[in-house]
Each structure stands twice: as structure tokens, then as C-alpha cells.
Design an enzyme around this catalytic site. Structure first.
Site: not given
Lengths: 413, 130
Positions: A126, A202, A205, A228, A370
Site C-alpha cells: 500500500h 504493516d 489488514q 479497520k 492505494c
């Protein structure tokens, strides 16, 4: 199957927005949880309670509600830290994953990188886990290397050891927001450790959809977004290994991150507050604590199993459309993928598809997600993306299929 | 929104008019829709009397962006370049008919923005913000 379905239906009932209808009178079918998750009533209730009963600035006040707000804020921190396997003082509140990554880029990166140093990332990132490193490389003279992904979006690890040789930082996403690919995190971490690199993951997600234990994963930094994972917008967190955080200079400077301030010099506060300047997002941090309570009760194992089942059902339900031009991207294997499905349908542009689905009450995302370099590499001007979460039901996926049928009609396929 | 996708819109999307590039355009510009990555390039050939003698558009994107760009190229042939520079969002809306939602307005206006940029020689503003 029935047991999963009835628990999912009970869970969906906890989310008030999922009971709503659109302006065209269609039931809201929310298939965009990768963009942001919906919130259970208890999270919404706590925000209202906070502002109605105990809103006060934290860490300073002597009066009752200030103490209550402070306790709730720090208790939320402990909960979120425990949820991802971190020590409480290693959990820094940020606005979101992007800010958490930028914190590391500025605070760790600017101090530790010099000309010629290598930062290794992947082709599936991303923008939030790519652009900060581009900027950092430009500022420090470091260079950027990429672990490739294949046409399915699966990491190609053939040259991994070579790629991470001499690297100072390896920064990669745990789960892809565009293709849902779950990274081979253990292998990448092992290679990065052998190379002596610092490791940032990261987790935007991943943390909402899988059980995460940052100590077991042995990563140095792990960034997450509350919104999220059932928490309000505007709150995220950075896990950092204590020794690293102690050694790093502050990120933002100002109130609260200090111990003692004189005109000429200042000493900094202990962890984690050294990295939290100014008044924090108190209400939403408390909301994040409630969100992880909810997720803990549901069980992350169940969440993962449920998404696998939804993905399998979606692949089955959408298979008949493949002969009519539906192209589903990614590994198409629920074992390798978190609940994300990117696709294109014949010559219908993703935006037109999303608009038509919108008329049926179905919310999907369309565009580059993104991840412009990934789209360019794969040759996709745009994709449509449906993403699932603990509140997704079979009915939602049926509605997606009905929506595709409608799109086929409108575009005379 | 689905009543937007009438026959003539799908026709322009699937059979875009004046699609391609000019070898030696007198004016050219290109841009993207930041929302979604629709891309349009406009190449314009200008006759001695200052009118548009040829125009070609190229790019990729949603049906709204491509169809309205295609229709626009049909509208402007023979127009004076200075009039092209003054075209408003109404021109586009007349071409495409009703039914563009606010979120899709930039898709519809991208072609016009690029054409106007070509006509004036620098990137123009978004027509719906005029």
C-alpha cells in the site's frame, strides 16, 4: 456451516448500520471492510458514554472524571497491547497505520540510515508502506529494493536472501489490501534477522482478521489501524520493541511527551508517552479497547474461519460468471488469502461496476486501492474489490452475485 | 445511476469516436482523475482560421469518462479554439444526458478539463468547480 452462519447472523445484528437501508430502499450490503470496518453497538455506546459521563483531559487532572478518563485510556492501551501480544509500554497510540509507519521513518529511519544503506520492501505494498520509505531513501541516501510478487500476488522468495543481504530495514505488509495475500511472514522475518535488518510490518489488514502475536513473530515494529478492526476512526497504534523505542528520538514534540522542560533543554518522558505529544485521541482509544474486547469474545480463530468460509462461498457463487468475463485476481485459495476479492467483469470498468452495485445497495471499492505500482505491474487500470469481515453473511455474497447479474444486463453482456 | 448507461453511452464507450493520437498536434494535454485513475489525453489540430480541424482522444477509464470524452470530440470539431477554452460543464451534461451522481462528476468532466487544458496551454481547473 449452519453453526457458522447463525453466529455470523447474531454478530451482524450487533452492528446497527447493517440493519439500515439505502436511499433506494435496498438493504445495505457492506462489502468494503478493507477500507473501514463497521462498528458494534457497544463501541458506539462507549463513545456516547465517554462524552456524556467522563470526558476530561488525561494525565493531569486531579478531579474524579479526569482520573476515570485516564484510567480508561490507559486500560484501553493495555487491552490493545495484549491483543497483539505486546507489553503495554510498547504500544504507542497513533492516528492510524500510516502515521505509525511515518513515526518509524522519522524517528528510527532518520537516525539510523546513511547513504548506501538498503531498505527492502515488496511489490504489493500500500502507498502508506512505500511512500514513507521513498521519502526516507531520498533524505538519507538509502536505496530501495523490492521483493517481487507473481501474477497471483504471491511473494516470490527465490532471491530473498540475496535481496535482504546488507539491508538495514525490511518493511512489508502482513496482508495485502488489494489481493488479500497473506505474506510468508515467518520466512521473511527469518531472512531479515539473519541479515541483521530491523523489521517493520504493516498490519493494517492483518490484525483485524488474524490472531497476531508480535513477540512470536519477532518483529521490531508492527503498525495497525483501529478503524479497520471495529474501533472508531482516527485511532491506530504502533508496537515497537522496547529497546528500539528507548533509543529512538521523539517523533512529534510538545506537551505530554516531556519529563521536564526548561528554556534551553528538555528531558523526555518514559515509554510510551515519549511518542504521544499533545492531547491524545482519548475517546477513540477507549473505543479501540472496547473493540478488542468484542473481537476477543468472538475469537480471532472464528473470525479467520468465517472469512475463509465466506471466501470459499464467494468463489463458488461467482464461478459461473467467469465464463462471461469475470476475472478474479489473487491466489483464489482461502488458505493463502484473507477475506479480500479483487476482480474485473468483462469490459465493465470497476467504477461503473461499483456504481451499478451501489444501486442494489452493495458497497464495494473500485480503483487502484492505494497500490498504483502493483496495478501498473499487473496491467490493471483498476479493479473492483469486495472484502469480508466477521459480520459478512451468505446473503451479502448472494447480493453481490445478483449485482453482477444486474451489471451484465446494464452493459448488455 | 443505472439509467445513465443508455445505448448511446455504451456505444461511445465500446466504439469511441476520434480515438487515437495525432502525429503532430498543435495542442495537447493529458490528465488523470485522482479519484480512480481514469486517464485522458486530447490532441488538437488547429486550422489557420483558429478553428479545430481535428481532435483525437486516447486513454482508459470508466464508461462515463470515455463516453463523455468521445462525445466531446464530436462537439468541438470546427469550433474556434477560444470557444473551446470557454466550454462549461453544461456542454458535457447536455451530451451525456441526465444521471451523473456527484461522486462520478469528475469522471464525466475529465475529458473537458483535458481539452480545455490543451486549448489554453496549461492545466485548467475542474469544470464543475467553475
Amino acid at each position: 456451516m449452519y453453526a457458522l452462519e447463525s453466529k455470523a447472523a447474531r454478530i451482524a445484528a450487533d452492528f446497527p448500520i447493517l440493519q439500515s437501508t439505502t436511499s433506494r430502499g435496498k438493504r445495505l450490503i457492506y462489502l468494503d471492510s478493507a477500507a473501514t470496518s463497521q462498528k458494534p453497538q457497544i463501541v458506539i455506546d462507549e463513545l456516547v458514554r465517554y462524552y456524556s459521563e467522563y470526558n476530561a483531559n488525561i494525565h493531569r487532572g486531579v478531579y474524579e472524571i479526569a482520573a476515570r478518563a485516564t484510567d480508561a485510556f490507559e486500560e484501553a492501551r493495555a487491552k490493545v497491547a495484549a491483543f497483539i501480544g505486546a507489553q503495554t509500554e510498547e504500544l504507542i497510540w497513533t492516528r492510524n497505520t500510516t502515521e505509525a509507519i511515518n513515526l518509524v521513518a522519522y524517528s528510527w529511519g532518520m537516525t539510523n540510515l546513511k547513504p548506501g544503506d538498503a531498505i527492502v520492501t515488496t511489490q504489493i505494498e500500500h502507498h502508506s508502506n512505500l511512500v514513507p520509505w521513498q521519502l526516507l531513501a531520498a533524505k538519507t541516501g538509502a536505496t530501495l529494493r523490492f521483493i517481487p510478487v507473481d501474477a497471483r500476488g504471491v511473494h516470490v522468495l527465490d532471491d530473498l536472501d540475496e535481496l535482504v543481504r546488507g539491508a538495514k530495514l525490511v518493511a512489508f505488509s502482513h496482508v495485502s489490501n488489494t489481493l488479500g495475500t497473506i505474506a510468508p511472514i515467518e520466512r521473511i522475518v527469518a531472512a531479515a534477522r539473519k541479515a541483521g535488518a530491523t523489521i517493520l510490518v504493516d498490519g493494517a489488514q492483518a490484525a483485524p482478521h488474524l490472531a497476531v502475536d508480535v513477540k512470536a513473530l519477532d518483529v521490531d515494529f508492527y503498525a495497525i489501524s483501529g478503524h479497520k478492526m471495529l474501533a472508531p476512526t482516527g485511532i491506530g497504534a504502533l508496537y515497537g520493541k522496547r529497546e528500539l523505542l528507548e533509543a529512538m528520538p521523539p517523533f512529534l514534540a510538545g506537551g505530554d511527551m516531556i519529563r521536564k522542560v526548561e528554556y534551553e533543554r528538555t528531558t523526555y518522558n518514559d515509554l510510551p508517552w515519549k511518542f504521544e505529544a499533545g492531547t491524545s485521541n482519548v475517546a477513540d482509544a477507549i473505543g479501540f479497547g472496547v473493540a478488542v474486547d468484542y473481537l476477543s469474545e468472538v475469537g480471532m480463530g472464528w473470525v479467520r474461519d468465517h472469512e475463509k468460509a465466506m471466501l470459499a462461498y464467494a468463489l463458488e457463487k461467482l464461478a459461473p460468471f467467469e465464463a462471461r468475463g469475470l476475472a478474479i485476481y489473487g491466489p483464489k485459495d482461502p488458505e493463502l488469502v484473507s477475506g479480500v476479492l479483487s476482480f474485473n467483469f468483462a469490459d465493465i470498468h470497476a467504477h461503473d461496476l461499483a456504481s451499478i452495485l451501489d444501486t442494489e445497495g452493495v458497497c464495494i471499492r473500485a480503483g487502484h486501492h492505494c497500490t498504483m505500482p502493483l496495478m501498473e505491474k499487473m496491467g490493471w487500470p483498476a479493479t473492483a474489490r469486495a472484502s469480508f469481515y466477521l459480520y459478512t453473511t451468505h446473503g451479502d455474497i448472494d447480493a453481490l452475485a445478483t449485482g453482477l447479474e444486474r451489471a451484465a444486463e446494464v452493459f448488455r453482456l | 445511476m443505472d439509467d445513465f448507461y443508455r445505448d448511446y453511452i455504451l456505444d461511445h464507450y465500446r466504439n469511441p469516436r476520434n480515438f487515437g493520437t495525432l502525429e503532430k498536434p498543435d495542442a495537447t494535454a493529458e490528465d488523470l482523475n485522482p479519484l480512480c485513475g481514469d486517464q485522458i489525453r486530447m490532441d488538437v489540430a488547429v486550422a489557420e482560421d483558429g478553428t479545430v480541424s481535428d481532435v483525437k482522444f486516447s486513454g482508459k477509464g470508466c464508461a462515463i469518462s470515455q463516453a463523455s470524452a468521445s462525445m466531446l470530440t464530436e462537439s468541438v470539431k470546427g469550433m474556434k479554439l477560444e470557444d473551446v477554452a470557454r466550454l462549461s460543464k453544461e456542454t458535457v451534461l447536455e451530451n451525456v444526458g441526465i444521471g451523473i451522481s456527484p461522486t462520478r462528476m469528475k469522471c464525466a468532466m475529465l475529458g473537458l478539463r483535458v481539452l480545455k487544458s490543451a486549448a489554453v496551454g496549461e492545466i485548467a481547473g475542474w469544470p464543475d468547480e467553475d
